[in-house]
Design a protein around this motif. Structure first.
Motif, PDB file in Angstrom:
ATOM      1  N   ILE A 114      -6.658  -5.053  -0.038  1.00 45.57           N
ATOM      2  CA  ILE A 114      -5.323  -4.453  -0.101  1.00 45.57           C
ATOM      3  C   ILE A 114      -4.491  -5.131   0.979  1.00 45.57           C
ATOM      4  O   ILE A 114      -4.945  -5.276   2.119  1.00 45.57           O
TER       5      ILE A 114
ATOM      6  N   ARG B 251      -0.730   2.586   8.142  1.00 39.63           N
ATOM      7  CA  ARG B 251      -1.053   2.729   6.736  1.00 39.63           C
ATOM      8  C   ARG B 251      -2.293   1.910   6.377  1.00 39.63           C
ATOM      9  O   ARG B 251      -3.101   2.320   5.535  1.00 39.63           O
TER      10      ARG B 251
ATOM     11  N   ARG C  54      -6.344   3.051  -6.851  1.00 39.83           N
ATOM     12  CA  ARG C  54      -7.179   4.142  -7.374  1.00 39.83           C
ATOM     13  C   ARG C  54      -7.661   3.836  -8.790  1.00 39.83           C
ATOM     14  O   ARG C  54      -8.821   4.099  -9.143  1.00 39.83           O
TER      15      ARG C  54
ATOM     16  N   LEU D 203      -5.559   3.259   4.392  1.00 39.13           N
ATOM     17  CA  LEU D 203      -6.009   2.650   3.137  1.00 39.13           C
ATOM     18  C   LEU D 203      -7.465   2.209   3.228  1.00 39.13           C
ATOM     19  O   LEU D 203      -8.245   2.382   2.289  1.00 39.13           O
TER      20      LEU D 203
ATOM     21  N   ARG E  50      -1.095   2.497  -4.141  1.00 44.35           N
ATOM     22  CA  ARG E  50      -2.247   3.397  -4.119  1.00 44.35           C
ATOM     23  C   ARG E  50      -2.669   3.819  -5.526  1.00 44.35           C
ATOM     24  O   ARG E  50      -3.860   3.967  -5.810  1.00 44.35           O
TER      25      ARG E  50
ATOM     26  N   GLU F 109      -1.369  -4.875   3.327  1.00 39.54           N
ATOM     27  CA  GLU F 109      -0.437  -3.871   3.852  1.00 39.54           C
ATOM     28  C   GLU F 109      -0.222  -4.170   5.329  1.00 39.54           C
ATOM     29  O   GLU F 109      -1.126  -3.987   6.148  1.00 39.54           O
TER      30      GLU F 109
ATOM     31  N   GLY G 122       0.799  -1.226   0.000  1.00 36.21           N
ATOM     32  CA  GLY G 122       0.000   0.000   0.000  1.00 36.21           C
ATOM     33  C   GLY G 122       0.826   1.266   0.000  1.00 36.21           C
ATOM     34  O   GLY G 122       0.447   2.257   0.627  1.00 36.21           O
TER      35      GLY G 122
ATOM     36  N   GLU H 257      -9.527   5.260   2.906  1.00 34.39           N
ATOM     37  CA  GLU H 257      -9.514   5.874   1.577  1.00 34.39           C
ATOM     38  C   GLU H 257     -10.273   5.045   0.547  1.00 34.39           C
ATOM     39  O   GLU H 257     -10.997   5.592  -0.284  1.00 34.39           O
ATOM     40  N   PHE H 258     -10.085   3.718   0.598  1.00 32.15           N
ATOM     41  CA  PHE H 258     -10.632   2.904  -0.482  1.00 32.15           C
ATOM     42  C   PHE H 258     -11.875   2.107  -0.082  1.00 32.15           C
ATOM     43  O   PHE H 258     -12.503   1.486  -0.923  1.00 32.15           O
TER      44      PHE H 258
END
Lengths: 338, 338, 338, 338
Positions: A33, A40, A20, A44, A16, A35, A11, A47-48
């Motif tokens: 993901i 982090r 994205r 993530l 990223r 990671e 990640g 964000e996702f």
């Protein structure tokens, strides 16, 4: 049409971008993901909005189903997740270099073949439209190549601040896969032997035991010559973090590409910086070479017939970079096994 | 103050620049011009109003007295006039390379020493104020050099139209003395070994049996690396006949010089060409690096204490270029004798 | 040959260049330097070993004899020393603009004519060999000029740190004399009317009440157009303190000159800077356009017949820049009296 | 999702780009192409497999149904098809300038408003990611603009070979809408008055009665200044057909964009040419600013909420360019009605 489910392994900056792009793609979605860094991982997930797990084994244990994985871990940590992904029945897009040793690279390729899985290697410059245009012009004009040379270098920011694993890499491992793949892709010739020199001076003095700079002289299978020069200790005041100049000379024409020169500069009270559109901000959609590469990988997963850099190419480049380091160690010309 | 009398040996492009500079110098005059070609001899006599003879022996036979000679003959024809000039008791300025073999170069140096004569070698880039500025900056900032690289190349005009003797030369003999001398002069380090590659493709097909391009990788005495790349088959549509890019990377700074980029371009209906002031037209006086070099040679002859590239440097560079060709022949790393 | 004795009026950056050039010239010597600042006067005396006095009257009172004076005072302080020098029977080289009003400029010219004295105005770009080459090419090719445009701008260093008298000047007074004289000299046409716009924004906010930037559109006597754009608030991170781009378009060709682009850059940890050889360091001799201009002035004083920018040209340019400021004030097109 | 049916009006270079983009779009299809030239009509029918008709009336007569039209006819021929398309109930994308007079432009806008139809004007540079990045940087840094200037020029190929209708256009009509829209879009300020100069010299001598070059000085509503310079008689040997340099100076930063400088050059035996990826060849899909603009237009037709240059902006730019020509005629400053 079936939605392609993708596991992003790693990640960092690159992971990223791929996450994205997957998110933006109409026919794909992020399955998970991977990671291991907890902080982090939290970011993530926020964000996702996708599951974030420690690694592929963890993903499988949690019953996550996928079609493909993107391996965006440090160079020396490609092998394990690549093999795990293949074992899980997933196709893979692996960041360049395919692996940190030719044995690892070959094993990934062989296991993928045995399992009927696709391996794509992230030679993203093939998606730079300027390089693509040169390739097309070269094919049209039909002149034989005499020589190629590439200068690809980073500022000292990259090994000292951006990468935590610079000491286990080198300018040859980190940068030359790009320039070497491009030379091979453009000319259609293979590197057959190499002589290389390197300098260890600044980075070792900063506690990072690797080369500041490596230059390599290749003989190509078509009788042409290829000079690659890469370093990562350029001073921080450079207009951009990287500099990529590529030149090709044929019997009739000469091509020069200054890839880092976008024609756009901003000057502040401190310095002048070149700028390029960021990977994610043009009218709200991700863009740029790695994004286009990832899109093509997803489209290929969805069934499109696309010409992508494959595992064989990944093995070739890994062998060549390995030969560069052998030449650095022996001080002599080293053959590149085909 | 005594007037310095100069014999110009070779009435080509370069010889004419040196003749013109001598003529323009308040303390010097042309004693004779040596030029065996009868048509060119007539033109030189008309232009300079000086005796034009076949060669140095002829000049001596005709009782011409001189203090110095400039040897501006083809590279392979430096030895005989250099030795003849020294035998006549003259100091010499010899175009680079000092000679076409290290034996010839060493003999010129030894005979000159035995006779107490000055030998200056025409490494004119030392008179380029930008290079001089880099040298001074490097000395002031005190950082160690990590790497140097130079691209010095000509269009195919040079070996096919400008020189009649290209087949007895090469990009290494014709161009690398400039870039190699500069690397040595700037860094203060010596080349100790070299690996080189070359391509013979276009020029042999045009009946000129020499290399199109040579690249050479040098190890330097201070642990830095030096990559030189020179060719002379660039297409005629380039903005200038030559291209000279020089880069130096130290532990603290990076220097880039695009010597051919004067910032001045003229576009016609056919093409865009860079331009530089010609050697002889600025307000009626000759100018440019070779002119300044010649002026300093004349001033040194008149007694000024100047730092000029000497015969020892000429021998070193000749030996290094010879090693480049040895490496081209053997395919291995070649030491450069000191 | 008689030695030319020169009074340097103004011991700033420019005055020192002219003093150094005089000192270096075989046929000239510094008679005195006029500099009212006591600290700077001490330094000048130590550096040049010449008498340093307050002004021309003081020099005359002390019995100093001279042949010529160089007026290198602030723009608004040209008139008094110029007239004093002429009254003393000296020829003058005056920095551009000749004066800060056309009345002053005309008076200097008239008094000089009445007294048979030479007036040279310091349009030093005529000594830039690239501009000289363009002029020669234009004269040879015979095409009519369609348009010219010049961008000449400084960083904010110039009005805020280099000049103490920026508030009494402007980008038009400080910079446009250079670009306008060049346009006139290259094309042979005269400016006949002008429309100008300006912005006062940043400098007034810093307490310096003058324009940040001025652009001016000139109609030329040959029917061509000329656009001049000058400012002095560019951010400090620019690669060089000034930027000078000049373009000419004729019926057959186009010329572009990037005068500030020397092809030489040095990057440190902070920024990338262009560099040019300094005015005084090439092999121990001063060099550069202002040096060459001063040399020609001294040679003309010694009797050589040289084409130098004269007082009439100085008056024309002063009138044109005055018209620029009139247009800034009136917002309309202003004629330029011939 | 409903498929958007598009009528392409004008089958020239631009019309073909829009047709190709429509064809490539998953949610759109070409309803018809309007092209009166019979030969070109045949070629278009073969290339796109779509009905090709003489004009919009003809399309309607033949019962063709559509949602939108793209008006890609010569500048002076926008009004009739734009009004016909609106009357047919279609939204329109009109090439810049919206119309060749402000009356025509206003009428198109008013009729569209009255009928509730979308008008988009083809200011395609807003889709250049570098310009978009500057706009975003400007908005983030919050500094006030001091000045903007743009040089946008073509080689003489454009008015003499590419356009049949150059005599009814000018550098101001053909080029300045691009640079002026960009200045307005980037700064958020409006042009309030203009002074312009032009030259008619080369093109009239070739039988094309229009300006070779126009320069225009605008006062902007925020107190900044804007200088636009456009011509179309640059010699054919330029590296690219167009040259577009844009500069912005704020109170804190300076931005420079060389839009035509892609960093990629090919040299042949004749000349050196810059190259950019063509509009249609990157991995088989159309690309570039006009393509992205057309895609966004199609996406907006499909219901996406996108920020597109609208008819009001088209009217403003048309009025400003009209004022440029008024100033050319009157020789005085002309206001720009808002």
């Amino acid at each position: 049409m079936k939605t392609i489910r993708v596991v992003i392994v790693g990640g960092g900056i690159r992971g990223r971008i791929f996450a994205r792009t997957t998110q933006d793609h109409a026919g794909a979605e992020i399955a998970a993901i991977c990671e291991p860094n907890p902080q982090r991982a939290l970011e993530l997930a926020a964000e996702f909005g996708a599951p974030v797990v420690d690694g592929i084994d963890d993903a499988i244990a949690r019953g996550i189903e996928a079609d493909a994985a993107v391996i965006a871990t440090p160079d020396v940590a490609h092998r394990a997740p690549a093999l795990a992904a293949i074992a899980a029945g997933w196709d893979i897009l692996v960041e360049k270099p395919l692996a940190a040793t030719s044995e690892d690279a070959s094993m990934i390729l062989e296991v993928a073949r045995a399992n009927g899985r696709r391996v794509v290697v992230g030679f993203e410059n093939r998606w730079n439209p300027l390089f693509a245009s040169v390739r097309s012009q070269l094919q049209n004009d039909g002149h034989r190549v005499i020589s190629q040379r590439a200068l690809l270098q980073d500022t000292v920011f990259v090994p000292t601040e951006m990468l935590r694993w610079a000491a286990s890499s080198s300018p040859a491992w980190f940068l030359m896969p790009h320039s070497l793949d491009m030379a091979v892709w453009l000319s259609g010739a293979r590197p057959i032997e190499v002589f290389a020199r390197g300098v260890k001076r600044l980075l070792p003095s900063l506690g990072i035991d690797t080369y500041d700079r490596v230059s390599a002289s290749f003989a190509m299978s078509d009788g042409s010559i290829l000079d690659l020069d890469s370093g990562w200790v350029q001073p921080l005041g450079k207009p951009s973090v990287f500099e990529f100049r590529f030149e090709i000379e044929t019997e009739g024409d000469a091509y020069v590409l200054d890839i880092d020169d976008t024609g756009a500069r901003r000057t502040s009270a401190q310095s002048t910086r070149a700028f390029a559109p960021s990977d994610t901000d043009h009218r709200g959609r991700p863009q740029g070479a790695p994004v286009e590469m990832m899109r093509d990988f997803l489209d290929a997963e969805a069934g499109e017939d696309l010409d992508l850099p494959d595992g064989e190419q990944g093995v070739l480049i890994t062998r060549a970079i390995e030969a560069v380091h052998r030449s650095l160690a022996t001080g002599t010309v080293e053959p590149i096994p085909s």
